[in-house]
Motif scaffolding. Structure first.
Motif, PDB file in Angstrom:
ATOM      1  N   ASP A   1      38.031  83.238  34.590  1.00  0.00           N
ATOM      2  CA  ASP A   1      37.765  83.659  33.224  1.00  0.00           C
ATOM      3  C   ASP A   1      36.262  83.873  33.145  1.00  0.00           C
ATOM      4  OD1 ASP A   1      40.309  83.719  31.999  1.00  0.00           O
ATOM      5  OD2 ASP A   1      40.342  81.541  31.930  1.00  0.00           O
TER       6      ASP A   1
ATOM      7  N   PRO B   1      24.263  79.866  24.601  1.00  0.00           N
ATOM      8  CA  PRO B   1      24.991  79.574  23.349  1.00  0.00           C
ATOM      9  C   PRO B   1      26.443  80.047  23.367  1.00  0.00           C
ATOM     10  CG  PRO B   1      23.214  81.166  22.983  1.00  0.00           C
ATOM     11  CD  PRO B   1      23.014  80.606  24.351  1.00  0.00           C
ATOM     12  N   PHE B   2      26.739  81.151  24.042  1.00  0.00           N
ATOM     13  CA  PHE B   2      28.149  81.558  24.157  1.00  0.00           C
ATOM     14  C   PHE B   2      28.923  80.463  24.884  1.00  0.00           C
ATOM     15  CE2 PHE B   2      31.855  83.397  26.124  1.00  0.00           C
ATOM     16  CZ  PHE B   2      32.309  84.364  25.237  1.00  0.00           C
TER      17      PHE B   2
ATOM     18  N   GLY C   1      29.675  77.413  22.770  1.00  0.00           N
ATOM     19  CA  GLY C   1      30.832  77.585  21.892  1.00  0.00           C
ATOM     20  C   GLY C   1      32.138  77.484  22.658  1.00  0.00           C
TER      21      GLY C   1
ATOM     22  N   PHE D   1      35.870  75.801  14.051  1.00  0.00           N
ATOM     23  CA  PHE D   1      34.583  75.854  14.738  1.00  0.00           C
ATOM     24  C   PHE D   1      33.603  76.650  13.886  1.00  0.00           C
ATOM     25  CE2 PHE D   1      31.224  77.346  17.407  1.00  0.00           C
ATOM     26  CZ  PHE D   1      31.014  76.329  18.329  1.00  0.00           C
TER      27      PHE D   1
ATOM     28  N   ILE E   1      26.562  83.867  18.465  1.00  0.00           N
ATOM     29  CA  ILE E   1      27.318  84.070  19.711  1.00  0.00           C
ATOM     30  C   ILE E   1      28.071  82.804  20.110  1.00  0.00           C
ATOM     31  CG2 ILE E   1      25.538  83.560  21.438  1.00  0.00           C
ATOM     32  CD1 ILE E   1      26.779  86.247  22.822  1.00  0.00           C
ATOM     33  N   ALA E   2      27.615  81.651  19.638  1.00  0.00           N
ATOM     34  CA  ALA E   2      28.393  80.434  19.912  1.00  0.00           C
ATOM     35  C   ALA E   2      29.795  80.580  19.317  1.00  0.00           C
ATOM     36  CB  ALA E   2      27.694  79.210  19.325  1.00  0.00           C
TER      37      ALA E   2
ATOM     38  N   LEU F   1      31.458  83.253  19.020  1.00  0.00           N
ATOM     39  CA  LEU F   1      32.268  84.183  19.819  1.00  0.00           C
ATOM     40  C   LEU F   1      32.776  83.479  21.074  1.00  0.00           C
ATOM     41  CD1 LEU F   1      30.140  87.411  19.298  1.00  0.00           C
ATOM     42  CD2 LEU F   1      31.976  86.466  17.883  1.00  0.00           C
ATOM     43  N   GLY F   2      31.934  82.623  21.653  1.00  0.00           N
ATOM     44  CA  GLY F   2      32.409  81.801  22.768  1.00  0.00           C
ATOM     45  C   GLY F   2      33.572  80.925  22.342  1.00  0.00           C
ATOM     46  N   ALA F   3      33.435  80.320  21.170  1.00  0.00           N
ATOM     47  CA  ALA F   3      34.490  79.428  20.687  1.00  0.00           C
ATOM     48  C   ALA F   3      35.785  80.191  20.395  1.00  0.00           C
ATOM     49  CB  ALA F   3      34.021  78.681  19.447  1.00  0.00           C
TER      50      ALA F   3
ATOM     51  N   TRP G   1      36.868  82.698  22.087  1.00  0.00           N
ATOM     52  CA  TRP G   1      37.524  82.886  23.390  1.00  0.00           C
ATOM     53  C   TRP G   1      38.011  81.567  23.960  1.00  0.00           C
ATOM     54  CZ3 TRP G   1      39.533  87.250  24.964  1.00  0.00           C
ATOM     55  CH2 TRP G   1      39.062  88.431  24.381  1.00  0.00           C
ATOM     56  N   GLY G   2      37.569  80.474  23.348  1.00  0.00           N
ATOM     57  CA  GLY G   2      38.147  79.175  23.685  1.00  0.00           C
ATOM     58  C   GLY G   2      39.379  78.879  22.840  1.00  0.00           C
ATOM     59  N   GLY G   3      39.752  79.803  21.971  1.00  0.00           N
ATOM     60  CA  GLY G   3      41.010  79.680  21.240  1.00  0.00           C
ATOM     61  C   GLY G   3      40.890  79.312  19.776  1.00  0.00           C
ATOM     62  N   GLN G   4      39.676  79.121  19.276  1.00  0.00           N
ATOM     63  CA  GLN G   4      39.530  78.656  17.898  1.00  0.00           C
ATOM     64  C   GLN G   4      39.343  79.803  16.917  1.00  0.00           C
ATOM     65  OE1 GLN G   4      40.001  75.601  17.206  1.00  0.00           O
ATOM     66  NE2 GLN G   4      39.256  74.304  18.855  1.00  0.00           N
TER      67      GLN G   4
ATOM     68  N   ARG H   1      43.195  83.112  25.619  1.00  0.00           N
ATOM     69  CA  ARG H   1      41.949  82.351  25.593  1.00  0.00           C
ATOM     70  C   ARG H   1      41.607  81.941  27.034  1.00  0.00           C
ATOM     71  NH1 ARG H   1      43.862  76.280  23.578  1.00  0.00           N
ATOM     72  NH2 ARG H   1      45.617  76.180  25.015  1.00  0.00           N
ATOM     73  N   ALA H   2      40.378  81.544  27.237  1.00  0.00           N
ATOM     74  CA  ALA H   2      39.957  81.086  28.563  1.00  0.00           C
ATOM     75  C   ALA H   2      40.702  79.800  28.904  1.00  0.00           C
ATOM     76  CB  ALA H   2      38.450  80.835  28.570  1.00  0.00           C
TER      77      ALA H   2
END
Ligand SMILES: Cc1ncc(C[n+]2csc(CCOP(=O)(O)OP(=O)(O)O)c2C)c(N)n1
Ligand code: SF4
Ligand code: SF4
Ligand code: SF4
Lengths: 100, 302, 385
Positions: free
Chosen positions: B81, B92-93, B96, C32, C70-71, C73-75, C77-80, C226-227
């Motif tokens: 992934d 920061p990505f 998250g 999140f 961007i945090a 957006l990461g979250a 892709w973690g499913g939230q 999600r990842a």
């Protein structure tokens, strides 16, 4: 195994995908036993790629593969190769195919 | 299985259909990669994938995040992934992503300009908070992707397209910054040190918290050529000659110049609770059983 | 599917708009939030930070708005389900990640509590001057969805809707509040969780190997994973093909960018919400949104008392702009009055939507307070002449 007229005995060998090589010289320069050399031939992109010039000296240590930035070469000990081959054969048979 | 060519017949009984072990970690349909001949980035990828095998990392639970740059392309080549984000914002990505799904192992892999110029602030704060991330910085002393401009790591005196008469700025020493900001694990190697690097990756995988690994890598096309330092292999040879291994070295003393020692090794290894562990422990104290630790996302299984 | 009761504070409350928006996010399933303090939006994240430990999720105050935007957006892709909250100066910093969210089709909600600008401007006073920035502020061609609440109750309702739209369209969705709506306290009714409709992520049912991250479904929106679930996805801000791999040529650019824009532009009625008050047979049409709608309503009432047939169209969804609807409402009127707390933003959309020959009368305002209803009334009278 390799009978090549010297007193030393090769313990491993290398595999090269010439089409990936960019001729950077890392593998040749950092081989601890100095057993690689550039082939006189070019690949399609015009780079000389390595060749195992002194196979009797190759220990299969794998360093050339760790260095190669283009994933074009790797070395292995014969023992590892046999073990891997057996694993591959077993897997192919389980999947019902024939080893190619 | 892709074609492999044994060069000289080593008199093997059967030619096994072997492939370079690194290939199983790559998106092979994307090969060959974009990196120049003699670029050190690919070498770091070998060491990284070796460590994945050696440390037994579950690949389905591993995510890799890159910023933008030549090194930033690593994410796109690894068959994990993988997220290729914006310039400077990989950390920061990743923060998250990790906090949304704590069971993931999240690795950030990017360049020195990405992580320390445009992204420097994020690095400081993720280290301070001890976010559970492994941050890998390929330091080639330049901006590779954009054509060889001044980087925050460019040594004094080195020529860059935007410092055409040589750099007069003081460069950053990355391990020093990482330690000062609070990283729990800090190491530096060069692409000459492939075995040590693979071992350090493996050690880092066995730890939690903000782990930082700097890897000095040649950029022959821009940095070396412009400074008349030869090809990639010449660059690596210089690393070999100038490097001294000094585990535990005081990070205040290991700055880099165009000449002199390159101190490598593991400098910092000191556990402390991660951000999420600290939050959980703290809120458990405040709220007792009523506290609900973060779940695994809103995904409905099955 | 209905809301997870853990996040729903069922009951009758007196809340300001910021707090109501936070409750809307929690009710919608947001677990999140990454933010960075900025007046007049901070109360949203302050409340979230206080509420989330017992609901289950994460609040993190990042080092700046670039990181916050961007945090999330990461979250995602973690499913939230994710959100960030800001105001003008922070919004400016978030623009690059607005584009990243759009091209990677990451569902996310941005709350923008607008204040006077440019720059630090009027930190504690209202404006509606970010309307064009959210639409055009990031580079390249992209679409956003923007909702405009005009009361704390709507801050609650529309924040839930924002999450639902973000999941449906896999696009960034804005809740365009302003300082007055954010800080005014009114009755807010939060229904039972079972009465709150929430939209789940468009999870794929395909197996790894069959799944392609950017293969569109019939409405143009791809399914998501999600990842960490074995799909080994690659997500990039580069122009990409259906596998998610970089594909940097004019053909892929055309295919991807058209699809990203068309999925919103061609959504039709699904993304039109104009609240119409006596628009049928009107001689003057007032088009308003957000806090200005409340002031405009007073002006409309006065005009009607003077015998003028005034229709009032309130944009609940400002982006995508409801061109067809506004054109239909404006045909046959003598003039269209557009009050807004800026020097002329959405009025440009009105102008290019309506039939030729119908005059458009802006009621502009540099911000810092709401309009004097009389200023709007004067324009209505002018239009009716
Ligand atoms: C916001 C933004 N600014 C500038 C750029 C242009 N840019 C792309 S890569 C890069 C520098 C990369 O340098 P480094 O991180 O050292 O990586 P390398 O290419 O050397 O591996 C820059 C400035 C960009 N993509 N985005
Ligand atoms: S495997 Fe080791 S000894 Fe053999 S060629 Fe490679 S580096 Fe040299
Ligand atoms: S290290 Fe790889 S790319 Fe370089 S010469 Fe050897 S095989 Fe070719
Ligand atoms: S420009 Fe430099 S860093 Fe980039 S791929 Fe080429 S050699 Fe590597």
């Amino acid at each position: 195994m390799a009978g090549n007229g010297t007193s030393r005995k090769a313990r491993g060998t290398v595999f090269v995908r010439p089409e990936l090589c960019k001729g950077c010289d890392y593998c040749i320069e950092f081989c601890p036993t100095d057993c690689l050399e550039f082939s006189p031939n070019f690949n399609a992109k015009g780079y000389h790629y390595p060749t195992l010039a002194r196979p009797e000296d190759c220990t299969g240590c794998g360093l050339c593969g760790l260095y190669c930035p283009d994933f074009a070469i790797f070395g292995m000990r014969f023992q590892e190769i046999e073990a891997m081959r057996e694993r591959l054969m077993a897997r192919t048979q389980n999947e019902g195919g024939t080893p190619k | 299985m892709s074609e492999t060519t044994p060069l000289e017949d080593p008199n093997l009984a059967i030619q096994p259909p072997l492939d370079n072990p690194v290939m199983s970690f790559l998106r092979q349909e994307r090969m060959p990669h974009i990196w120049c001949p003699g670029c050190g980035i690919g070498t770091t990828v070998n060491c990284f994938t070796r460590a994945l095998t050696d440390a037994g990392v579950g690949l389905d639970r591993l995510a890799i995040v890159s910023g933008i740059g030549c090194t930033g392309r690593v994410a796109g080549y690894l068959n994990l992934d993988s997220f290729h984000t914006t310039h400077g914002r990989a950390i920061p990505f990743a923060t998250g992503l990790k906090l949304a799904r704590p069971e993931l192992e999240v690795v950030v892999y990017s360049g020195d300009g990405d992580l320390f110029a445009i992204g420097g602030n994020h690095f400081l704060h993720a280290a301070r908070r001890n976010q559970d991330l492994m941050v890998v910085c390929v330091n080639n002393f330049t901006y590779g992707m954009t054509g060889g401009q001044l980087a925050p790591t460019t040594p004094e005196g080195a020529s860059q397209t935007t410092a055409p008469f040589g750099n007069f700025e003081a460069p950053m020493s990355l391990p020093y910054i990482a330690e000062a900001a609070g990283a729990v694990f800090v190491a530096r190697w060069t692409v000459y040190h492939v075995r040590q690097l693979a071992r350090t990756f493996k050690e880092a995988f066995r730890r939690k918290g903000f782990r930082f690994i700097e890897i000095l890598a040649p950029c022959p096309t821009l940095f070396l050529r412009r400074n008349r330092l030869g090809d990639g292999v010449d660059g690596v040879r210089v690393y070999k000659e100038r490097s001294v291994i000094r585990d535990g070295a005081d990070t205040r003393t290991i700055g880099l110049g165009m000449e002199g020692e390159i101190v490598v090794g593991t400098f910092v290894d000191r556990p402390r609770p991660t951000w999420l562990e600290a939050m959980d422990a703290y809120y458990q104290k405040v709220f007792g059983d009523r506290y609900r630790p973060v779940g695994g996302g809103s995904h409905v299984e099955g | 599917m209905t809301a997870d009761p853990r996040g729903v504070l069922t009951g009758v409350h007196f809340l300001d708009g910021d707090h109501a928006a936070c409750e809307g996010a929690l009710a919608a399933g947001c677990r999140f939030v990454a933010g960075y303090p900025i007046t007049p939006s901070t109360e949203v994240v302050e409340r979230f930070a206080g509420r989330i430990p017992l609901v289950g999720g994460v609040f993190i105050q990042m080092e700046d708005e670039l990181a916050a935007s961007i945090a999330i957006l990461g979250a995602a892709w973690g499913g939230q389900k994710v959100m960030t909250v800001t105001s003008g100066p922070g919004l400016s910093l978030m623009m690059e990640h607005l584009g990243f969210a759009a091209i990677t089709e990451t569902p996310c909600v941005f709350i923008d509590v607008q204040r006077g600008g440019p720059s630090t401007g009027l930190p504690t006073l209202p404006a509606q001057a970010d309307m064009m920035q959210v639409k055009w502020g990031s580079h390249g061609d992209y679409q956003v969805i923007a909702l405009c609440p005009s009361s704390p109750q709507e801050c609650f309702d529309l924040t839930i809707r924002a999450f639902n739209l973000a999941e449906t369209w896999r696009a960034p969705v804005f809740v365009m509040m302003d300082e007055v709506v954010g800080h005014m306290t009114e009755k807010v009714v939060i229904p039972e969780a079972s009465a709150i409709e929430v939209v789940e992520r468009r999870w794929t049912s395909k197996a790894p190997g069959q799944y392609r991250p950017y293969e569109p479904t019939p409405d143009g929106v791809p399914e998501m994973v999600r990842a960490g679930d074995g799909y080994r996805i690659h997500i990039t801000g580069l122009t990409h093909d259906e596998r998610g791999y970089p594909a940097m040529n004019p053909q892929h650019q055309d295919r991807l960018i058209r699809r990203l824009n068309d999925k919103i532009r061609k959504a039709g009625e699904a993304l039109v919400d104009v609240r119409e008050d006596q628009c049928e047979g009107a001689e003057v049409l007032v088009v308003s949104y957000g806090i200005t709608s409340r002031v405009a309503s007073a002006a409309v009432r006065s005009a009607r008392e003077k015998g003028i047939r005034v229709g009032h169209a309130r944009l609940v969804i400002a982006w995508p702009f409801p061109r067809d609807r506004i054109r239909a409402l404006a045909s046959g009127v003598r003039g269209v009055v557009v009050p807004e707390l800026n020097l002329g933003q959405m009025v440009q959309e009105v102008e290019r939507s309506i039939p030729a020959g119908v005059p458009v009368l802006p009621v502009d305002h540099a911000g810092g307070t709401v309009h004097d209803p009389d200023a709007i009334l004067q324009r209505i009278l002018e239009a009716a002449r």
